[in-house]
Design a protein around this motif. Structure first.
Motif, PDB file in Angstrom:
ATOM      1  N   ARG A  47       1.052  -1.216  -0.119  1.00 34.52           N
ATOM      2  CA  ARG A  47      -0.127  -0.032  -0.049  1.00 34.52           C
ATOM      3  C   ARG A  47       0.854   1.253   0.241  1.00 34.52           C
ATOM      4  NH1 ARG A  47      -4.658  -0.999   4.530  1.00 34.52           N
ATOM      5  NH2 ARG A  47      -5.370  -2.920   3.667  1.00 34.52           N
ATOM      6  N   PRO A  48       0.385   2.312  -0.711  1.00 33.52           N
ATOM      7  CA  PRO A  48       1.103   3.583  -0.462  1.00 33.52           C
ATOM      8  C   PRO A  48       1.128   3.991   0.900  1.00 33.52           C
ATOM      9  CG  PRO A  48      -1.097   4.064  -1.500  1.00 33.52           C
ATOM     10  CD  PRO A  48      -0.858   2.364  -1.212  1.00 33.52           C
ATOM     11  N   VAL A  49       2.258   4.552   1.158  1.00 33.51           N
ATOM     12  CA  VAL A  49       2.524   5.174   2.552  1.00 33.51           C
ATOM     13  C   VAL A  49       2.283   6.749   2.468  1.00 33.51           C
ATOM     14  CG1 VAL A  49       4.202   5.625   4.428  1.00 33.51           C
ATOM     15  CG2 VAL A  49       4.305   3.431   3.036  1.00 33.51           C
ATOM     16  N   TYR A  50       1.500   7.348   3.417  1.00 28.16           N
ATOM     17  CA  TYR A  50       1.364   8.587   3.391  1.00 28.16           C
ATOM     18  C   TYR A  50       1.793   9.253   4.551  1.00 28.16           C
ATOM     19  CZ  TYR A  50      -2.460   7.705  -0.234  1.00 28.16           C
ATOM     20  OH  TYR A  50      -2.951   7.239  -1.043  1.00 28.16           O
ATOM     21  N   VAL A  51       2.641  10.322   4.407  1.00 27.21           N
ATOM     22  CA  VAL A  51       3.335  10.778   5.536  1.00 27.21           C
ATOM     23  C   VAL A  51       2.659  12.033   5.727  1.00 27.21           C
ATOM     24  CG1 VAL A  51       5.645  11.599   6.251  1.00 27.21           C
ATOM     25  CG2 VAL A  51       5.432   9.735   5.095  1.00 27.21           C
ATOM     26  N   GLN A  52       2.409  12.400   7.009  1.00 20.14           N
ATOM     27  CA  GLN A  52       1.605  13.887   7.420  1.00 20.14           C
ATOM     28  C   GLN A  52       2.810  14.817   7.502  1.00 20.14           C
ATOM     29  OE1 GLN A  52      -0.363  13.721  11.095  1.00 20.14           O
ATOM     30  NE2 GLN A  52      -1.358  15.642  10.869  1.00 20.14           N
ATOM     31  N   PRO A  53       2.464  15.832   6.966  1.00 24.18           N
ATOM     32  CA  PRO A  53       3.656  16.800   6.882  1.00 24.18           C
ATOM     33  C   PRO A  53       3.535  17.443   8.341  1.00 24.18           C
ATOM     34  CG  PRO A  53       1.465  17.777   5.962  1.00 24.18           C
ATOM     35  CD  PRO A  53       1.359  16.283   5.953  1.00 24.18           C
ATOM     36  N   ALA A  54       5.036  17.644   8.720  1.00 22.83           N
ATOM     37  CA  ALA A  54       5.558  18.114   9.903  1.00 22.83           C
ATOM     38  C   ALA A  54       4.586  19.648  10.329  1.00 22.83           C
ATOM     39  CB  ALA A  54       6.808  18.334   9.982  1.00 22.83           C
ATOM     40  N   ALA A  55       4.165  19.440  11.555  1.00 26.50           N
ATOM     41  CA  ALA A  55       3.497  20.608  11.947  1.00 26.50           C
ATOM     42  C   ALA A  55       4.644  22.006  12.399  1.00 26.50           C
ATOM     43  CB  ALA A  55       2.711  20.195  13.059  1.00 26.50           C
ATOM     44  N   GLN A  56       4.178  23.210  12.137  1.00 26.74           N
ATOM     45  CA  GLN A  56       4.932  24.122  12.131  1.00 26.74           C
ATOM     46  C   GLN A  56       4.942  24.396  13.760  1.00 26.74           C
ATOM     47  OE1 GLN A  56       3.629  27.297   9.821  1.00 26.74           O
ATOM     48  NE2 GLN A  56       4.762  26.424   7.917  1.00 26.74           N
ATOM     49  N   PRO A  57       6.120  24.735  14.325  1.00 29.41           N
ATOM     50  CA  PRO A  57       6.190  24.975  15.565  1.00 29.41           C
ATOM     51  C   PRO A  57       5.241  26.217  16.025  1.00 29.41           C
ATOM     52  CG  PRO A  57       8.304  25.254  14.697  1.00 29.41           C
ATOM     53  CD  PRO A  57       7.368  25.002  13.744  1.00 29.41           C
ATOM     54  N   GLU A  58       4.588  26.274  17.019  1.00 27.15           N
ATOM     55  CA  GLU A  58       3.722  27.596  17.561  1.00 27.15           C
ATOM     56  C   GLU A  58       4.741  28.397  17.821  1.00 27.15           C
ATOM     57  OE1 GLU A  58       0.600  28.411  16.821  1.00 27.15           O
ATOM     58  OE2 GLU A  58       0.167  26.531  16.176  1.00 27.15           O
ATOM     59  N   ASN A  59       4.366  29.886  17.663  1.00 25.58           N
ATOM     60  CA  ASN A  59       5.148  31.089  18.291  1.00 25.58           C
ATOM     61  C   ASN A  59       4.786  31.173  19.544  1.00 25.58           C
ATOM     62  OD1 ASN A  59       6.311  33.403  18.547  1.00 25.58           O
ATOM     63  ND2 ASN A  59       5.696  34.433  16.794  1.00 25.58           N
ATOM     64  N   GLN A  60       5.732  31.514  20.372  1.00 31.57           N
ATOM     65  CA  GLN A  60       5.309  31.751  21.867  1.00 31.57           C
ATOM     66  C   GLN A  60       4.384  33.120  22.041  1.00 31.57           C
ATOM     67  OE1 GLN A  60       8.948  32.034  23.998  1.00 31.57           O
ATOM     68  NE2 GLN A  60       9.023  29.734  24.528  1.00 31.57           N
ATOM     69  N   MET A  61       4.504  34.010  20.957  1.00 32.85           N
ATOM     70  CA  MET A  61       3.622  35.233  21.047  1.00 32.85           C
ATOM     71  C   MET A  61       2.343  34.876  20.692  1.00 32.85           C
ATOM     72  SD  MET A  61       5.280  38.913  19.976  1.00 32.85           S
ATOM     73  CE  MET A  61       6.667  38.723  19.265  1.00 32.85           C
ATOM     74  N   SER A  62       2.178  33.868  19.811  1.00 32.66           N
ATOM     75  CA  SER A  62       0.818  33.544  19.394  1.00 32.66           C
ATOM     76  C   SER A  62       0.095  32.659  20.520  1.00 32.66           C
ATOM     77  CB  SER A  62       0.729  32.652  17.921  1.00 32.66           C
ATOM     78  OG  SER A  62       1.558  31.560  18.347  1.00 32.66           O
ATOM     79  N   THR A  63       0.879  32.082  21.192  1.00 33.25           N
ATOM     80  CA  THR A  63       0.292  31.224  22.410  1.00 33.25           C
ATOM     81  C   THR A  63      -0.080  32.354  23.438  1.00 33.25           C
ATOM     82  OG1 THR A  63       1.757  29.387  21.991  1.00 33.25           O
ATOM     83  CG2 THR A  63       0.615  29.365  24.021  1.00 33.25           C
ATOM     84  N   ALA A  64       0.732  33.234  23.741  1.00 29.03           N
ATOM     85  CA  ALA A  64       0.276  34.194  24.534  1.00 29.03           C
ATOM     86  C   ALA A  64      -0.986  35.110  24.253  1.00 29.03           C
ATOM     87  CB  ALA A  64       1.503  35.257  24.763  1.00 29.03           C
ATOM     88  N   ALA A  65      -1.027  35.228  22.849  1.00 34.03           N
ATOM     89  CA  ALA A  65      -2.340  36.034  22.431  1.00 34.03           C
ATOM     90  C   ALA A  65      -3.370  35.287  22.714  1.00 34.03           C
ATOM     91  CB  ALA A  65      -2.123  36.234  20.786  1.00 34.03           C
ATOM     92  N   MET A  66      -3.463  33.725  22.458  1.00 35.87           N
ATOM     93  CA  MET A  66      -4.328  32.913  22.790  1.00 35.87           C
ATOM     94  C   MET A  66      -4.703  32.894  24.330  1.00 35.87           C
ATOM     95  SD  MET A  66      -5.039  28.959  21.961  1.00 35.87           S
ATOM     96  CE  MET A  66      -3.705  28.532  23.262  1.00 35.87           C
ATOM     97  N   VAL A  67      -3.931  32.881  24.864  1.00 34.51           N
ATOM     98  CA  VAL A  67      -4.095  33.001  26.622  1.00 34.51           C
ATOM     99  C   VAL A  67      -4.933  34.213  26.897  1.00 34.51           C
ATOM    100  CG1 VAL A  67      -3.121  32.677  28.817  1.00 34.51           C
ATOM    101  CG2 VAL A  67      -2.454  31.153  27.076  1.00 34.51           C
TER     102      VAL A  67
END
Length: 137
Positions: free
Chosen positions: A19-39
């Motif tokens: 069967r073909p193997v599907y590889v999920q693309p690597a997730a981009q790391p979240e920026n700490q400022m975007s996490t602070a914006a969410m919080v």
């Protein structure tokens, strides 16, 4: 036929019968400022409950959240998921705060019971009713 030739002869790069193997693309790391914006956006939304004690708290947290979300974007054209969540929650907090302030102003200016309560509270603080103050100006 060796392994290299088998792989080069196939169009999909898999061995026959596999069967073909599907590889999920690597997730981009979240920026700490975007996490602070969410919080801070979530805090702004929750702080709407505390308006009677701290009336300007949602405005402060919403402003900080929007600023952090904008700064977290950097040179990218798109916001990260955390930055978008921060923008949405802080916007909802601002809208709810404005609606509550508008409701309070409407109640004070149009409902007689709330006008009387407002006059009593104003009289306790300034020793004259708000109506007396308003009409003497």
């Amino acid at each position: 036929m060796d392994y290299y030739n088998q792989m080069s002869n196939q169009t999909n790069g898999n061995m026959p019968g596999q069967r073909p193997v599907y590889v999920q693309p690597a997730a981009q790391p979240e920026n700490q400022m975007s996490t602070a914006a969410m919080v801070t956006g979530i805090i702004a939304l929750v702080s709407v409950i505390l308006i009677p004690l701290f009336p300007f708290l949602p405005f402060i947290f919403s402003g900080v959240s929007i600023a952090l979300a904008m700064l977290s974007r950097g040179s990218n054209k798109r916001f990260s998921s955390h930055a978008r969540a921060g923008l949405v929650t802080s916007s909802c907090g601002l809208v709810l705060t404005f609606l509550l302030f508008a409701l309070v102003i409407y109640l004070i200016t149009s409902v007689a019971e709330y006008q009387d309560e407002w006059n009593r509270a104003y009289d306790r603080i300034y020793e004259e009713t708000y109506n007396e103050f308003y009409f003497y100006q």
